[in-house]
Design a protein around this motif. Structure first.
Motif, PDB file in Angstrom:
ATOM      1  N   HIS A  19       0.860  -1.198   0.000  1.00 44.96           N
ATOM      2  CA  HIS A  19       0.000   0.000   0.000  1.00 44.96           C
ATOM      3  C   HIS A  19       0.889   1.239   0.000  1.00 44.96           C
ATOM      4  O   HIS A  19       2.047   1.191   0.434  1.00 44.96           O
ATOM      5  CB  HIS A  19      -0.904  -0.010   1.248  1.00 44.96           C
ATOM      6  CG  HIS A  19      -1.981   1.036   1.193  1.00 44.96           C
ATOM      7  ND1 HIS A  19      -1.801   2.316   1.700  1.00 44.96           N
ATOM      8  CD2 HIS A  19      -3.234   1.021   0.658  1.00 44.96           C
ATOM      9  CE1 HIS A  19      -2.916   3.017   1.501  1.00 44.96           C
ATOM     10  NE2 HIS A  19      -3.793   2.254   0.861  1.00 44.96           N
ATOM     11  N   TYR A  21       0.933   3.538   1.946  1.00 41.77           N
ATOM     12  CA  TYR A  21       1.338   3.927   3.301  1.00 41.77           C
ATOM     13  C   TYR A  21       2.480   3.058   3.842  1.00 41.77           C
ATOM     14  O   TYR A  21       3.000   3.327   4.921  1.00 41.77           O
ATOM     15  CB  TYR A  21       0.164   3.800   4.283  1.00 41.77           C
ATOM     16  CG  TYR A  21      -1.036   4.691   4.049  1.00 41.77           C
ATOM     17  CD1 TYR A  21      -0.972   5.837   3.253  1.00 41.77           C
ATOM     18  CD2 TYR A  21      -2.255   4.411   4.662  1.00 41.77           C
ATOM     19  CE1 TYR A  21      -2.087   6.647   3.071  1.00 41.77           C
ATOM     20  CE2 TYR A  21      -3.368   5.216   4.489  1.00 41.77           C
ATOM     21  CZ  TYR A  21      -3.277   6.323   3.678  1.00 41.77           C
ATOM     22  OH  TYR A  21      -4.378   7.116   3.518  1.00 41.77           O
ATOM     23  N   ASP A  35      -3.497   1.797  -4.049  1.00 40.56           N
ATOM     24  CA  ASP A  35      -4.487   1.995  -2.988  1.00 40.56           C
ATOM     25  C   ASP A  35      -5.213   0.666  -2.728  1.00 40.56           C
ATOM     26  O   ASP A  35      -4.950  -0.339  -3.398  1.00 40.56           O
ATOM     27  CB  ASP A  35      -5.446   3.159  -3.317  1.00 40.56           C
ATOM     28  CG  ASP A  35      -6.448   2.841  -4.419  1.00 40.56           C
ATOM     29  OD1 ASP A  35      -6.389   1.745  -5.014  1.00 40.56           O
ATOM     30  OD2 ASP A  35      -7.308   3.707  -4.687  1.00 40.56           O
ATOM     31  N   SER A  36      -6.119   0.674  -1.764  1.00 39.73           N
ATOM     32  CA  SER A  36      -6.766  -0.586  -1.352  1.00 39.73           C
ATOM     33  C   SER A  36      -7.523  -1.243  -2.502  1.00 39.73           C
ATOM     34  O   SER A  36      -7.526  -2.474  -2.611  1.00 39.73           O
ATOM     35  CB  SER A  36      -7.775  -0.338  -0.235  1.00 39.73           C
ATOM     36  OG  SER A  36      -7.292   0.513   0.712  1.00 39.73           O
ATOM     37  N   ASN A 109     -11.862  -1.271   4.930  1.00 40.20           N
ATOM     38  CA  ASN A 109     -11.104  -1.188   6.193  1.00 40.20           C
ATOM     39  C   ASN A 109     -11.965  -1.734   7.328  1.00 40.20           C
ATOM     40  O   ASN A 109     -12.454  -0.995   8.190  1.00 40.20           O
ATOM     41  CB  ASN A 109     -10.757   0.272   6.533  1.00 40.20           C
ATOM     42  CG  ASN A 109      -9.838   0.922   5.538  1.00 40.20           C
ATOM     43  OD1 ASN A 109      -9.929   0.661   4.345  1.00 40.20           O
ATOM     44  ND2 ASN A 109      -8.949   1.775   6.014  1.00 40.20           N
ATOM     45  N   SER A 124     -12.252   3.824  -0.598  1.00 41.82           N
ATOM     46  CA  SER A 124     -12.428   5.272  -0.701  1.00 41.82           C
ATOM     47  C   SER A 124     -12.459   5.719  -2.164  1.00 41.82           C
ATOM     48  O   SER A 124     -12.937   6.795  -2.461  1.00 41.82           O
ATOM     49  CB  SER A 124     -11.334   5.998   0.084  1.00 41.82           C
ATOM     50  OG  SER A 124     -10.078   5.686  -0.437  1.00 41.82           O
ATOM     51  N   HIS A 170      -5.901   9.953  10.565  1.00 38.52           N
ATOM     52  CA  HIS A 170      -6.506  11.078   9.845  1.00 38.52           C
ATOM     53  C   HIS A 170      -7.213  12.033  10.812  1.00 38.52           C
ATOM     54  O   HIS A 170      -7.220  13.241  10.580  1.00 38.52           O
ATOM     55  CB  HIS A 170      -7.473  10.570   8.768  1.00 38.52           C
ATOM     56  CG  HIS A 170      -6.757   9.979   7.588  1.00 38.52           C
ATOM     57  ND1 HIS A 170      -6.283   8.693   7.580  1.00 38.52           N
ATOM     58  CD2 HIS A 170      -6.391  10.531   6.394  1.00 38.52           C
ATOM     59  CE1 HIS A 170      -5.665   8.457   6.432  1.00 38.52           C
ATOM     60  NE2 HIS A 170      -5.715   9.557   5.692  1.00 38.52           N
ATOM     61  N   HIS A 193      -7.675  13.138   2.102  1.00 35.98           N
ATOM     62  CA  HIS A 193      -8.331  11.824   2.062  1.00 35.98           C
ATOM     63  C   HIS A 193      -9.683  11.970   2.771  1.00 35.98           C
ATOM     64  O   HIS A 193      -9.775  12.662   3.791  1.00 35.98           O
ATOM     65  CB  HIS A 193      -7.447  10.788   2.770  1.00 35.98           C
ATOM     66  CG  HIS A 193      -7.830   9.382   2.477  1.00 35.98           C
ATOM     67  ND1 HIS A 193      -8.904   8.762   3.073  1.00 35.98           N
ATOM     68  CD2 HIS A 193      -7.300   8.462   1.624  1.00 35.98           C
ATOM     69  CE1 HIS A 193      -9.009   7.523   2.617  1.00 35.98           C
ATOM     70  NE2 HIS A 193      -8.042   7.314   1.722  1.00 35.98           N
ATOM     71  N   GLU A 195     -11.095  10.228   4.831  1.00 38.78           N
ATOM     72  CA  GLU A 195     -11.080   9.816   6.240  1.00 38.78           C
ATOM     73  C   GLU A 195     -10.793  10.987   7.181  1.00 38.78           C
ATOM     74  O   GLU A 195     -10.883  10.844   8.401  1.00 38.78           O
ATOM     75  CB  GLU A 195     -10.026   8.732   6.467  1.00 38.78           C
ATOM     76  CG  GLU A 195     -10.459   7.382   5.941  1.00 38.78           C
ATOM     77  CD  GLU A 195      -9.391   6.317   6.127  1.00 38.78           C
ATOM     78  OE1 GLU A 195      -8.481   6.506   6.947  1.00 38.78           O
ATOM     79  OE2 GLU A 195      -9.468   5.291   5.428  1.00 38.78           O
ATOM     80  N   THR A 210      -6.084   7.685  -1.846  1.00 36.69           N
ATOM     81  CA  THR A 210      -4.640   7.919  -2.043  1.00 36.69           C
ATOM     82  C   THR A 210      -4.300   7.981  -3.537  1.00 36.69           C
ATOM     83  O   THR A 210      -3.574   8.873  -3.960  1.00 36.69           O
ATOM     84  CB  THR A 210      -3.820   6.809  -1.347  1.00 36.69           C
ATOM     85  OG1 THR A 210      -4.370   5.543  -1.685  1.00 36.69           O
ATOM     86  CG2 THR A 210      -3.831   6.965   0.153  1.00 36.69           C
TER      87      THR A 210
HETATM   88  P1  13P Z   1      -7.138   4.021   0.187  1.00 40.16           P
HETATM   89  O1  13P Z   1      -8.535   3.581  -0.114  1.00 40.16           O
HETATM   90  O2  13P Z   1      -6.845   5.355  -0.411  1.00 40.16           O
HETATM   91  O3  13P Z   1      -6.163   2.968  -0.155  1.00 40.16           O
HETATM   92  O4  13P Z   1      -7.020   4.256   1.759  1.00 40.16           O
HETATM   93  C1  13P Z   1      -6.864   3.180   2.629  1.00 40.16           C
HETATM   94  C2  13P Z   1      -6.600   3.613   4.000  1.00 40.16           C
HETATM   95  O5  13P Z   1      -6.293   2.838   4.865  1.00 40.16           O
HETATM   96  C3  13P Z   1      -6.745   5.011   4.301  1.00 40.16           C
HETATM   97  O6  13P Z   1      -6.392   5.252   5.608  1.00 40.16           O
END
Ligand code: 13P
Ligand code: SF4
Length: 299
Positions: A19, A21, A35-36, A109, A124, A170, A193, A195, A210
């Protein structure tokens, strides 16, 4: 260490997913970084025998749910997302008893157990599109109140009931710290983001996942950006845009769970194959339904 990882990865027909992050060193050795949503799609399609997922537990779990026949490893099995657990027991049943047409929309998540009780997953980057297309009027959006509120604003025709979960990383980005940074860089565009808390989103120029943030920064003619998300995205932002400047609030938002994906842990898990993601078959089958529905609806 990078060479050893490369060698083992090839010998064992493994693929490394990371990811945005994850630490820079993990992103460097990964075959796919994203991203996820992107990583879930990669996990579903891969022909590798082993998936090493440099993320947090809900990501490793999703990869396993989509790919039961593959070995899914995580460099550190304790890497977890606190928000993934933030739905009170009994809350989903309570909501279902209150609204006969309820759709439970579950941000990816979340734990596999929460996915099992949900109608569709979202990330997201596809939440607005998926919620808008649902036939249901009443939606219980779990676990993230901030992404849920953002979706509700974009899809006012739905009755979106929020749950009180949030991402601590966040949520720690305050309006005051953002405003101070905006004062220092008055020409910077603020990319956030969903979040983030609503008062931060209100003073942002663009809100997205992201990868949406990364795409926006690349396409924009702006030269300075304030980024309201976890600081791991800076690797991709900086490498894509050597002529642009990116600023983060202080202290920089850092997800300590994502940072457990170190080179040492990646090498060790490739050597020993010991940090295996396991899910019982009933849970896996039930959680697969909303995940597959997300993949179908989001295209
Ligand atoms: P994304 O959907 O942008 O990958 O975000 C995942 C996430 O954990 C954001 O905190
Ligand atoms: Fe979870 Fe927040 Fe970390 Fe994302 S940044 S994995 S939502 S704790």
């Amino acid at each position: 260490m990078e060479k050893q990882i490369e060698k083992l990865k090839n010998e064992k027909k493994a693929v490394i997913l990371a990811h945005y992050y994850a630490p820079e060193e993990a992103q460097r050795v990964a075959d796919y970084v994203g991203d996820s949503f992107y990583l879930a799609k990669v996990a579903k399609k891969t022909t590798a025998d082993i998936i090493v997922f440099c993320g947090v537990s809900f990501m490793g779990e999703s990869a396993k749910i989509l790919n039961p026949e593959k070995k899914v490893l995580m460099p550190d099995l304790s890497a977890d997302c606190p928000m993934a657990h933030m739905v009170k027991p009994g809350k989903i049943e309570e909501m279902r008893s209150r609204f006969s047409d309820l759709a439970v929309v579950c941000y990816i998540n979340s734990t596999a157990e929460l996915k099992c009780q949900s109608d569709v997953c979202v990330t997201s980057s596809n939440a607005v599109k998926i919620v808008r297309a649902l036939p249901n009027k009443n939606i219980f959006f779990i676990p993230d109140r901030n992404l849920g509120r953002f979706v509700a604003e974009q899809v006012p025709e739905k009755n979106i009931i929020l749950n009180d979960g949030f991402c601590p990383i966040h949520a720690a980005i305050t309006k005051e710290s953002l405003q101070a940074l905006k004062n220092e860089h008055p020409y910077a565009e603020v990319l956030a983001h969903p979040e983030c808390e609503p008062e931060v989103l209100k003073i942002s120029h663009y809100i997205g996942s992201t990868s949406d943030i990364i795409d926006y920064a690349k396409k924009s003619e702006g030269k300075e950006f304030i980024i309201c998300t976890e600081d791991g995205v800076n690797c991709k932002l900086a490498s894509d845009n050597p002529d642009k400047k990116f600023f983060f609030v202080s202290p920089a938002p850092c997800c300590k769970d994502m940072k457990l994906n170190t080179l040492e842990n990646i090498l060790s898990v490739l050597e020993k194959e010991d940090k295996v993601v396991e899910i019982d078959e009933d849970t896996r089958e039930a959680a697969l339904v909303p995940l597959n529905r997300m993949l179908e609806c989001a295209g």
